[in-house]
Design a protein around this motif. Structure first.
Motif, PDB file in Angstrom:
ATOM      1  N   MET A   1      -0.465   6.392   3.804  1.00 54.72           N
ATOM      2  CA  MET A   1       0.165   6.191   2.505  1.00 54.72           C
ATOM      3  C   MET A   1      -0.902   6.115   1.435  1.00 54.72           C
ATOM      4  O   MET A   1      -1.998   5.626   1.685  1.00 54.72           O
ATOM      5  N   VAL A   2      -0.565   6.577   0.237  1.00 49.40           N
ATOM      6  CA  VAL A   2      -1.433   6.445  -0.931  1.00 49.40           C
ATOM      7  C   VAL A   2      -0.577   5.874  -2.046  1.00 49.40           C
ATOM      8  O   VAL A   2       0.520   6.371  -2.316  1.00 49.40           O
TER       9      VAL A   2
ATOM     10  N   ILE B   1      -4.371  -1.871   4.739  1.00 44.74           N
ATOM     11  CA  ILE B   1      -4.400  -1.400   3.363  1.00 44.74           C
ATOM     12  C   ILE B   1      -5.829  -1.560   2.832  1.00 44.74           C
ATOM     13  O   ILE B   1      -6.418  -2.624   2.962  1.00 44.74           O
ATOM     14  N   LEU B   2      -6.361  -0.496   2.268  1.00 43.24           N
ATOM     15  CA  LEU B   2      -7.667  -0.543   1.617  1.00 43.24           C
ATOM     16  C   LEU B   2      -7.467  -0.219   0.149  1.00 43.24           C
ATOM     17  O   LEU B   2      -6.753   0.713  -0.198  1.00 43.24           O
ATOM     18  N   ASN B   3      -8.083  -0.998  -0.709  1.00 41.15           N
ATOM     19  CA  ASN B   3      -8.013  -0.761  -2.153  1.00 41.15           C
ATOM     20  C   ASN B   3      -9.353  -0.216  -2.617  1.00 41.15           C
ATOM     21  O   ASN B   3     -10.385  -0.782  -2.311  1.00 41.15           O
TER      22      ASN B   3
ATOM     23  N   SER C   1      -4.683   2.471  -3.471  1.00 40.86           N
ATOM     24  CA  SER C   1      -4.581   1.770  -2.198  1.00 40.86           C
ATOM     25  C   SER C   1      -4.202   2.776  -1.124  1.00 40.86           C
ATOM     26  O   SER C   1      -3.383   3.664  -1.363  1.00 40.86           O
ATOM     27  N   LEU C   2      -4.785   2.633   0.046  1.00 42.63           N
ATOM     28  CA  LEU C   2      -4.550   3.544   1.166  1.00 42.63           C
ATOM     29  C   LEU C   2      -4.094   2.756   2.374  1.00 42.63           C
ATOM     30  O   LEU C   2      -4.635   1.696   2.665  1.00 42.63           O
ATOM     31  N   LEU C   3      -3.135   3.297   3.103  1.00 47.70           N
ATOM     32  CA  LEU C   3      -2.714   2.709   4.363  1.00 47.70           C
ATOM     33  C   LEU C   3      -3.276   3.578   5.482  1.00 47.70           C
ATOM     34  O   LEU C   3      -3.037   4.790   5.520  1.00 47.70           O
ATOM     35  N   ILE C   4      -4.040   2.948   6.369  1.00 50.42           N
ATOM     36  CA  ILE C   4      -4.692   3.666   7.466  1.00 50.42           C
ATOM     37  C   ILE C   4      -4.449   2.928   8.774  1.00 50.42           C
ATOM     38  O   ILE C   4      -4.160   1.733   8.763  1.00 50.42           O
TER      39      ILE C   4
END
Length: 102
Positions: free
Chosen positions: A68-69, A48-50, A79-82
């Motif tokens: 995911m966003v 997860i990146l914020n 927040s992004l899920l990569i």
């Protein structure tokens, strides 16, 4: 992190202990969710990146497969899920796309 749409609910957790083991002893980590009449999938090795400024962020990350966003309480909170393997590339792209840093 939780995101929803008309047809899906996606949830992230930070530790496999929350899905390991099952009451039926089948070895299926998703067995605890079998009471929900839906398709269940586990995707491991994600991060997860914020970061803020959604349009600029997503444009900078066009080469990254974002899974995911999730939006926070303001337009500056996203927040992004990569996939874990894209973490370094993602941070470099954000630095370049948002701050002009190489």
């Amino acid at each position: 992190m939780i995101t929803t749409s008309e047809v899906a609910v996606s949830v992230t957790i930070d530790n496999d202990i929350y899905i390991k083991g099952d009451r039926e002893g089948t070895g299926n980590p998703m067995a605890r969710l079998n009471w929900i009449p839906a398709d269940h999938r586990v995707h491991r090795e994600q991060r997860i990146l914020n970061r803020g400024s959604d349009a600029q962020t997503l444009q900078a990350l066009s080469p990254v497969p974002v899974r995911m966003v999730s939006y926070g309480g303001s337009r500056h909170n996203i927040s992004l899920l990569i996939p874990r393997s894209y973490k370094e590339q993602t941070l470099q792209l954000l630095n370049k796309g948002l701050f002009g840093l190489e």
